[in-house]
Design an enzyme around this catalytic site. Structure first.
Site, mmCIF file in Angstrom:
data_model
loop_
_atom_site.group_PDB
_atom_site.id
_atom_site.type_symbol
_atom_site.label_atom_id
_atom_site.label_comp_id
_atom_site.label_asym_id
_atom_site.label_seq_id
_atom_site.Cartn_x
_atom_site.Cartn_y
_atom_site.Cartn_z
ATOM 1 N N TRP A 358 38.825 -15.142 -30.685
ATOM 2 C CA TRP A 358 38.682 -13.814 -31.291
ATOM 3 C C TRP A 358 38.074 -12.806 -30.319
ATOM 4 O O TRP A 358 38.090 -11.601 -30.585
ATOM 5 C CB TRP A 358 37.823 -13.894 -32.550
ATOM 6 C CG TRP A 358 36.386 -14.275 -32.298
ATOM 7 C CD1 TRP A 358 35.899 -15.527 -32.068
ATOM 8 C CD2 TRP A 358 35.259 -13.401 -32.251
ATOM 9 N NE1 TRP A 358 34.542 -15.496 -31.883
ATOM 10 C CE2 TRP A 358 34.119 -14.201 -31.992
ATOM 11 C CE3 TRP A 358 35.084 -12.024 -32.413
ATOM 12 C CZ2 TRP A 358 32.833 -13.669 -31.879
ATOM 13 C CZ3 TRP A 358 33.803 -11.505 -32.302
ATOM 14 C CH2 TRP A 358 32.693 -12.315 -32.034
ATOM 15 N N ASP A 359 37.578 -13.297 -29.188
ATOM 16 C CA ASP A 359 37.018 -12.414 -28.163
ATOM 17 C C ASP A 359 38.010 -11.307 -27.786
ATOM 18 O O ASP A 359 37.615 -10.172 -27.486
ATOM 19 C CB ASP A 359 36.696 -13.197 -26.892
ATOM 20 C CG ASP A 359 35.825 -14.419 -27.119
ATOM 21 O OD1 ASP A 359 35.696 -14.848 -28.273
ATOM 22 O OD2 ASP A 359 35.297 -14.948 -26.136
ATOM 23 N N GLU A 487 26.575 -18.248 -33.824
ATOM 24 C CA GLU A 487 26.903 -19.663 -34.027
ATOM 25 C C GLU A 487 25.666 -20.562 -34.060
ATOM 26 O O GLU A 487 25.798 -21.784 -34.180
ATOM 27 C CB GLU A 487 27.880 -20.124 -32.943
ATOM 28 C CG GLU A 487 29.247 -19.475 -33.088
ATOM 29 C CD GLU A 487 30.175 -19.744 -31.920
ATOM 30 O OE1 GLU A 487 31.393 -19.548 -32.078
ATOM 31 O OE2 GLU A 487 29.677 -20.129 -30.841
ATOM 32 N N LYS A 592 22.122 -16.241 -31.473
ATOM 33 C CA LYS A 592 22.875 -16.440 -30.232
ATOM 34 C C LYS A 592 23.449 -15.128 -29.710
ATOM 35 O O LYS A 592 23.418 -14.842 -28.518
ATOM 36 C CB LYS A 592 24.002 -17.443 -30.472
ATOM 37 C CG LYS A 592 24.854 -17.745 -29.248
ATOM 38 C CD LYS A 592 25.991 -18.683 -29.598
ATOM 39 C CE LYS A 592 26.848 -18.977 -28.370
ATOM 40 N NZ LYS A 592 28.029 -19.804 -28.703
ATOM 41 N N GLN A 593 24.000 -14.343 -30.600
ATOM 42 C CA GLN A 593 24.644 -13.078 -30.234
ATOM 43 C C GLN A 593 24.638 -12.171 -31.450
ATOM 44 O O GLN A 593 24.342 -12.596 -32.555
ATOM 45 C CB GLN A 593 26.073 -13.313 -29.772
ATOM 46 C CG GLN A 593 27.005 -13.819 -30.862
ATOM 47 C CD GLN A 593 28.337 -14.304 -30.349
ATOM 48 O OE1 GLN A 593 28.480 -15.456 -30.000
ATOM 49 N NE2 GLN A 593 29.315 -13.407 -30.308
#
Length: 751
Positions: A358-359, A487, A592-593
């Site tokens: 999906w990046d 995640e 994480k992000q």
């Protein structure tokens, strides 16, 4: 953070060779031309620790994923990139002994990746007692002829005595995949042909039990050299090689060029056609000089840079970082082939299997919209449309309606084998819908969204409508059992970003259905009852919110964690994903992000300054940025909030992520989809670029340590140049009709 290359605006250069840094050097000096690519391996061979890697676009292998804890709905196979037949192999012997930098004493070592021309240069002198021989290598993958690899090696005798040299250009099918089943081999040789000045191999990937295509690859090499003693040297049935030998007097030198044509069954449906094409292309290339081949290649790169270069004055580290980002992006994908996409490692390593994530939609689309022709991004959208059949299969495997686009794929079928990702990270469906909106908003082109895009949106909406459930107790729709973009949180309920994207997708799809023509509407077959149900979900979607903190809550229960900032983690325990157990990470509050902040970045104009500030101030201090995708969006939001120092700090992290090996994981390949981050941070962040109602808006600031920056941007058939320096902001129209833009609230016409 480990820096092994010098800071130069256009080059990635070192004059030091350390075996412990070999894999880092290989990753950072990777080359690609969109069709194929390779790590910066030593063609003469290297007996020390190394990750030899050559990869061909769209060539992959399905491997079994069956495990003892098998669950219904698991993917049938796990896709992996195939390490291609080694076509750059070129052993060199001096006085009968092979050159090997793992063993030889060397002087004057230089390794240089020229990003302006996409040429890799390397040189060193081998010292063996009284014998000194200088070797110079040059390599490029042509963007003028996508199937062409070119190498040139020069051997010069610096000794006071004559030396014997022997060069063995070869193509070797005996290669392995390091991450696949204990060094498994994936190529079967079908045919070889060895001549005095040329050689070819045709090989096919080994059989697999899933009925997916087996790929055939043909490679033909031709040499140009001033060494006249030539002999066929075919050591085994998996390799073709030619021996070129001669004696060099003191100060004498010899040169060999190796030109290889690489073709695959992706373009030719029979072995006969593939072989014929290989020979024909090889014949054509043989008619051109090395200088002409290099000039055709470098001209195209010059044209790309003329459209996309970001120039930064006053900070060479930042300058090198952004160019490295763009260089590796273009080396991986420039939109020529709609069958291809952008793997997180591109052509630089085996990790993530070379597949599509999906990046692409979330991070690559915004950049390619700004620096390439719109058709490049349209090809990325068509890639998903053409894989709708696979998305239907993925949804059906989960017992759901509509289309579920895969987390990881080559052909549209999900091929990731971790349940918390495959089953639960379904926000990707919303990210793909957002990419359609982003393309349409930016280009003004509705031809996709009102036809193919409407189909994609409809099937995604049908998935969301089936995936939600209605909570009678709360009188709201909810989505349980998901993993968000963060995640480090698995199997949570009501991830805010996922719920928000589901709600937004349904709303956007209804808007588009009101605009499609009758024929398209009939094909889509969305009934009035179905639309009414979607509207009910929109109206009653649950979005977690805490009124005391004025924040969107990442998911149910998140605020019950022991909330401590990242600064509380001891430095020797970072990154936590390399020091903590997975259980400890899942129980921690660390992100994480961007997750909530990812959603706010997507729709940055839809939230008030107070909302953006409250959420950024709460979530960013909890974010460890251990996803390569994380720093860029935080930099944009920091710029939007006028946290300029934080914005610059995070820009540096995204732009130099691999050059400085921030996350201690660059040895296995570069973070290609995160290479979008530098451009995003500069253009959306520092320059404040937004598109509102079809008009460009800017609100620039100049980082304190920079003298100026400038970039070029493609928009509505125009090429615009933006420059920000100490005197202010300056806008110039390079090509196209005059355009009205908004700069900090004032309308400016550029000519």
């Amino acid at each position: 953070m480990k820096r092994i290359f010098e800071v130069q605006p256009w080059n990635v250069t070192t004059h030091t060779f350390k075996p412990e840094d070999k894999r880092l050097q290989e990753s950072m000096t990777s080359l690609g031309n969109g069709y194929m690519g390779m790590r910066g391996d030593f063609e003469e061979g290297y007996s020390g620790d190394s990750l030899q890697g050559i990869y061909l676009g769209g060539v992959w292998y399905p491997d079994k994923t069956r495990v003892g804890w098998w669950k219904n709905g698991y993917p049938k196979y796990f896709g992996k990139v195939v390490n291609a037949v080694n076509f750059i192999k070129l052993p060199i012997l001096i006085n009968g002994e092979a050159v090997d930098l793992a063993k030889d004493t060397i002087q004057d070592f230089t390794l240089d990746l020229d990003m302006h021309t996409s040429v890799l240069n390397r040189s060193f002198t081998v010292v063996r007692g009284d014998v000194k021989v200088a070797l110079t290598f040059q390599r490029f993958l042509s963007v003028a002829t996508k199937e062409l690899s070119v190498q040139k090696v020069t051997v010069k005798n610096l000794s006071d005595q004559a030396v014997d040299v022997k060069l063995l250009p070869a193509i070797d099918a005996d290669v392995k995949n390091e991450e696949a089943n204990y060094d498994e081999r994936f190529w079967e040789v079908l045919d070889t042909d060895q001549q005095a000045t040329s050689g070819s191999i045709v090989a096919k990937t080994t059989p697999n039990p899933f009925g997916t295509p087996r790929f055939t690859s043909g490679m033909e090499m031709r040499m140009v050299t001033d060494l006249t003693n030539v002999a066929v040297d075919q050591p085994n049935d998996k390799e073709v090689a030619t021996a070129y030998q001669g004696q060099l007097a003191p100060q004498a030198e010899a040169t060999l060029e190796k030109r290889v044509i690489v073709v695959t069954s992706r373009d030719y449906d029979t072995q006969e056609k593939l072989t014929a094409a290989m020979h024909q292309l090889s014949d054509q290339v043989a008619q051109e000089s090395y200088a002409d081949l290099l000039a055709a290649h470098t001209k195209i790169w010059a044209d790309r840079w003329a459209k996309s270069d970001v120039q930064i004055a006053g900070d060479d580290e930042s300058q090198q970082g952004i160019r490295f980002n763009l260089f590796q992006l273009f080396s991986t994908y420039y939109g020529e082939d709609a069958r291809l996409n952008i793997g997180p490692k591109g052509f630089t390593g085996e990790k993530y299997g070379g597949a599509t994530y999906w990046d692409t939609e979330a991070f690559a689309v915004p950049v390619y919209l700004g620096i390439t022709d719109p058709k490049v991004t349209r090809n990325l959208l068509m890639y998903r449309y053409n894989q709708l059949d696979g998305a239907y299969v993925n949804a059906k495997e989960q017992g759901l309606k509509g289309a579920l686009f895969p987390m990881v794929t080559f052909d549209g079928i999900e091929c990731h084998n971790e349940w918390e990702i495959t089953f639960e990270e379904i926000h990707r469906n919303g990210d793909i819908a957002f990419a359609i909106y982003n393309y349409t908003r930016y280009t003004g082109d509705t031809s996709y969204v009102l036809h193919e895009g409407a189909k994609v949106l409809t099937e995604i909406s049908r998935f969301w409508a089936d995936r939600v459930h209605f909570s009678k107790r709360n009188n709201q729709y909810m989505i349980h059992g998901v993993t968000g973009a963060d995640e480090y949180e698995n199997n949570v309920d009501n991830n805010w970003d996922t719920n928000m994207l589901a709600q937004w997708t349904l709303k956007y799809t209804l808007q588009i259905l009101d605009q499609v023509d009758d024929a398209t509407a009939k094909k889509l077959g969305v009934s009035a009852d179905e639309k009414a149900h979607w509207q009910d979900i929109i109206d009653r979607m649950y979005l977690p919110y805490d009124k005391d903190l004025n924040i969107f809550v990442q998911h149910d229960g998140f605020l019950d964690k022991d909330i401590e900032p990242v600064s509380a983690i001891p430095a020797d325990q970072r990154p936590i994903n390399q020091h903590w157990s997975w259980d400890k990470i899942l129980r921690s509050p660390y992100i994480k992000q961007g997750d909530v902040l990812q959603g706010i970045w997507d729709f940055i104009d839809d939230y008030t300054p107070e909302q953006k500030k409250a959420n950024f101030d709460f979530y960013e201090p909890l974010t460890v940025h251990e996803s390569s995708l994380s720093p860029a969006i935080h930099s944009v939001l920091a710029s939007d909030l006028h946290y300029e120092d934080k914005a610059v700090e995070l820009y540096s992290r995204t732009a130099r992520l691999d050059l400085d090996n921030y996350n201690n994981d660059t040895t296995d390949g570069l973070h290609i989809t995160a290479m979008t981050g530098g451009w995003i941070a500069v253009v959306q962040g520092f320059a404040g670029m937004r598109v509102r109602d079809g008009q460009l808006h800017y609100a620039p600031f100049l980082p304190k340590t920079w003298t100026s920056y400038s970039f070029r941007q493609v928009f509505h058939d125009r090429l615009i140049e933006v420059t920000v320096d100490k005197s202010g902001s300056h806008f110039k129209l390079i090509s196209g009709e005059p355009l009205d833009i908004d700069v900090a609230g004032k309308t400016v016409t550029i000519h």
